[in-house]
Motif scaffolding. Structure first.
Motif, PDB file in Angstrom:
ATOM      1  N   GLN A 115     117.360  45.908   8.258  1.00 57.63           N
ATOM      2  CA  GLN A 115     116.581  45.633   7.046  1.00 57.63           C
ATOM      3  C   GLN A 115     117.341  44.689   6.116  1.00 57.63           C
ATOM      4  OE1 GLN A 115     116.099  49.622   5.624  1.00 57.63           O
ATOM      5  NE2 GLN A 115     114.154  49.943   6.683  1.00 57.63           N
ATOM      6  N   ARG A 116     118.622  44.955   5.933  1.00 61.58           N
ATOM      7  CA  ARG A 116     119.394  44.207   4.945  1.00 61.58           C
ATOM      8  C   ARG A 116     119.959  42.907   5.496  1.00 61.58           C
ATOM      9  NH1 ARG A 116     123.474  47.852   1.817  1.00 61.58           N
ATOM     10  NH2 ARG A 116     121.557  48.857   1.213  1.00 61.58           N
ATOM     11  N   GLY A 117     120.229  42.882   6.779  1.00 60.31           N
ATOM     12  CA  GLY A 117     120.745  41.668   7.394  1.00 60.31           C
ATOM     13  C   GLY A 117     122.260  41.579   7.388  1.00 60.31           C
ATOM     14  N   TYR A 118     122.916  42.322   6.538  1.00 65.25           N
ATOM     15  CA  TYR A 118     124.375  42.339   6.551  1.00 65.25           C
ATOM     16  C   TYR A 118     124.841  43.678   6.002  1.00 65.25           C
ATOM     17  CZ  TYR A 118     124.174  41.452   1.524  1.00 65.25           C
ATOM     18  OH  TYR A 118     123.920  41.545   0.185  1.00 65.25           O
ATOM     19  N   ASP A 119     126.075  44.028   6.350  1.00 67.40           N
ATOM     20  CA  ASP A 119     126.660  45.286   5.902  1.00 67.40           C
ATOM     21  C   ASP A 119     127.676  44.956   4.812  1.00 67.40           C
ATOM     22  OD1 ASP A 119     128.132  47.606   5.567  1.00 67.40           O
ATOM     23  OD2 ASP A 119     127.957  48.185   7.669  1.00 67.40           O
ATOM     24  N   GLN A 120     127.317  45.268   3.566  1.00 70.25           N
ATOM     25  CA  GLN A 120     128.164  44.834   2.450  1.00 70.25           C
ATOM     26  C   GLN A 120     129.559  45.469   2.497  1.00 70.25           C
ATOM     27  OE1 GLN A 120     125.777  47.023   2.086  1.00 70.25           O
ATOM     28  NE2 GLN A 120     126.696  48.728   0.987  1.00 70.25           N
ATOM     29  N   ALA A 121     129.641  46.701   2.984  1.00 73.52           N
ATOM     30  CA  ALA A 121     130.956  47.343   3.064  1.00 73.52           C
ATOM     31  C   ALA A 121     131.822  46.646   4.114  1.00 73.52           C
ATOM     32  CB  ALA A 121     130.803  48.831   3.391  1.00 73.52           C
ATOM     33  N   ARG A 122     131.181  46.209   5.202  1.00 73.30           N
ATOM     34  CA  ARG A 122     131.929  45.495   6.238  1.00 73.30           C
ATOM     35  C   ARG A 122     132.465  44.162   5.709  1.00 73.30           C
ATOM     36  NH1 ARG A 122     130.425  44.342  12.429  1.00 73.30           N
ATOM     37  NH2 ARG A 122     132.362  43.284  12.914  1.00 73.30           N
ATOM     38  N   LEU A 123     131.613  43.419   4.987  1.00 76.18           N
ATOM     39  CA  LEU A 123     132.058  42.139   4.423  1.00 76.18           C
ATOM     40  C   LEU A 123     133.230  42.352   3.482  1.00 76.18           C
ATOM     41  CD1 LEU A 123     128.666  40.406   3.574  1.00 76.18           C
ATOM     42  CD2 LEU A 123     130.184  39.959   5.495  1.00 76.18           C
ATOM     43  N   LEU A 124     133.125  43.392   2.667  1.00 74.24           N
ATOM     44  CA  LEU A 124     134.201  43.702   1.728  1.00 74.24           C
ATOM     45  C   LEU A 124     135.479  44.072   2.496  1.00 74.24           C
ATOM     46  CD1 LEU A 124     134.313  43.806  -1.361  1.00 74.24           C
ATOM     47  CD2 LEU A 124     133.777  46.246  -1.236  1.00 74.24           C
ATOM     48  N   ALA A 125     135.321  44.909   3.516  1.00 75.90           N
ATOM     49  CA  ALA A 125     136.478  45.332   4.322  1.00 75.90           C
ATOM     50  C   ALA A 125     137.144  44.117   4.970  1.00 75.90           C
ATOM     51  CB  ALA A 125     136.034  46.333   5.390  1.00 75.90           C
ATOM     52  N   GLU A 126     136.343  43.165   5.466  1.00 73.07           N
ATOM     53  CA  GLU A 126     136.911  41.990   6.122  1.00 73.07           C
ATOM     54  C   GLU A 126     137.714  41.140   5.142  1.00 73.07           C
ATOM     55  OE1 GLU A 126     133.502  40.362   8.089  1.00 73.07           O
ATOM     56  OE2 GLU A 126     133.830  41.623   9.863  1.00 73.07           O
ATOM     57  N   GLU A 127     137.220  41.042   3.917  1.00 69.96           N
ATOM     58  CA  GLU A 127     137.967  40.273   2.903  1.00 69.96           C
ATOM     59  C   GLU A 127     139.243  41.000   2.491  1.00 69.96           C
ATOM     60  OE1 GLU A 127     137.443  37.256   2.105  1.00 69.96           O
ATOM     61  OE2 GLU A 127     135.553  37.062   3.178  1.00 69.96           O
ATOM     62  N   VAL A 128     139.183  42.316   2.394  1.00 68.94           N
ATOM     63  CA  VAL A 128     140.386  43.091   2.072  1.00 68.94           C
ATOM     64  C   VAL A 128     141.415  42.914   3.195  1.00 68.94           C
ATOM     65  CG1 VAL A 128     141.316  45.410   1.663  1.00 68.94           C
ATOM     66  CG2 VAL A 128     139.113  44.765   0.660  1.00 68.94           C
ATOM     67  N   GLY A 129     140.929  42.928   4.439  1.00 70.05           N
ATOM     68  CA  GLY A 129     141.818  42.737   5.589  1.00 70.05           C
ATOM     69  C   GLY A 129     142.506  41.384   5.561  1.00 70.05           C
ATOM     70  N   LYS A 130     141.733  40.338   5.219  1.00 67.27           N
ATOM     71  CA  LYS A 130     142.315  38.990   5.128  1.00 67.27           C
ATOM     72  C   LYS A 130     143.394  38.955   4.060  1.00 67.27           C
ATOM     73  CE  LYS A 130     138.206  36.435   6.201  1.00 67.27           C
ATOM     74  NZ  LYS A 130     137.124  35.700   5.547  1.00 67.27           N
ATOM     75  N   ALA A 131     143.077  39.540   2.902  1.00 62.86           N
ATOM     76  CA  ALA A 131     144.010  39.487   1.779  1.00 62.86           C
ATOM     77  C   ALA A 131     145.278  40.289   2.048  1.00 62.86           C
ATOM     78  CB  ALA A 131     143.315  39.990   0.509  1.00 62.86           C
ATOM     79  N   LEU A 132     145.152  41.392   2.787  1.00 65.35           N
ATOM     80  CA  LEU A 132     146.323  42.242   3.034  1.00 65.35           C
ATOM     81  C   LEU A 132     146.992  41.935   4.376  1.00 65.35           C
ATOM     82  CD1 LEU A 132     145.025  45.735   1.784  1.00 65.35           C
ATOM     83  CD2 LEU A 132     146.546  44.153   0.584  1.00 65.35           C
ATOM     84  N   GLY A 133     146.358  41.053   5.171  1.00 66.08           N
ATOM     85  CA  GLY A 133     146.922  40.721   6.483  1.00 66.08           C
ATOM     86  C   GLY A 133     146.860  41.892   7.450  1.00 66.08           C
TER      87      GLY A 133
END
Ligand SMILES: [Zn+2]
Length: 215
Positions: A115-133
């Motif tokens: 329905q939504r087309g994207y998972d907002q928590a996943r997008l947030l998690a991916e950005e946190v992962g990038k920032a923290l390595g």
């Protein structure tokens, strides 16, 4: 030579995720007004006890502009906000001395994701992962249950998510310290349910970080 990022910024100037103002200094995550005026949480205020976890940290209170930004992010398809918001969550994890082996998130059910087309928590998690390595991995699945946002009582919210999540593959989390990332913590029932499943699957520790804390 101009980099791709530079050209991208020229075409799509980065905006403050909370008020939409174009950011003047490259590298800034938010505008000076929001930096000054947002409802920041400090010290113990920014930590919430959540069952089966070492706790949940949050940089902001869920109100005013923060609530508007999260709602726009969640329901308005504003997934481009995730970079700045994820960086704020990552900063908060560092500020609280958090560490983990991998990052994950409480997933949407397949129906909600369609329905939504994207998972907002996943997008947030991916950005946190990038920032923290740190690596970001799907660790859970969710079956369809009524939305938590319609339930106000903590006991109702807890009962609603009980049994909703299952571990994807216990091997991925065995003996790992998992950081769960989500946008908002309210009662903490979703995070504690997810953490319980991950601990049962063998995770050695679960911690949580969210953008904003409600109540
Ligand atoms: Zn702003």
């Amino acid at each position: 030579m101009p980099t791709i990022d530079f050209l991208w910024d020229l075409l799509f100037p980065p905006k403050c995720p909370f008020c939409g103002r174009i950011l003047e200094r490259s590298g800034d995550l938010l505008c000076p007004d929001c930096q000054r005026e947002l409802p920041w949480l400090t010290g113990p205020e920014g930590e919430k006890a959540v069952d089966f976890t070492t706790g949940c940290v949050a940089p902001l209170r869920y109100q005013d502009r923060v609530r508007d930004a999260v709602r726009a992010y969640k329901f308005g398809g504003k997934s481009a906000r995730s970079r700045a918001l994820g960086a704020l969550v990552a900063q908060c994890v560092s500020d609280h001395g958090g560490s983990a082996d991998l990052i994950s998130w409480p997933p949407l059910s397949r129906k909600r994701l369609r329905q939504r087309g994207y998972d907002q928590a996943r997008l947030l998690a991916e950005e946190v992962g990038k920032a923290l390595g740190l690596p970001v991995e799907a660790t859970l699945t969710k079956r369809e249950v009524p939305a938590q946002s319609g339930l106000t009582e903590e006991a109702e919210r807890r009962a609603n998510v009980r049994g909703a999540y299952a571990a994807l593959d216990p091997e991925r989390v065995r003996d790992k310290r998992v950081l769960l990332v989500d946008d908002v913590v309210t009662s903490g029932s979703t995070l504690s349910e997810c953490a319980c499943i991950l601990r049962l699957a063998g995770a050695s520790e679960v911690s949580c970080a969210v953008l904003a804390r409600a109540r």
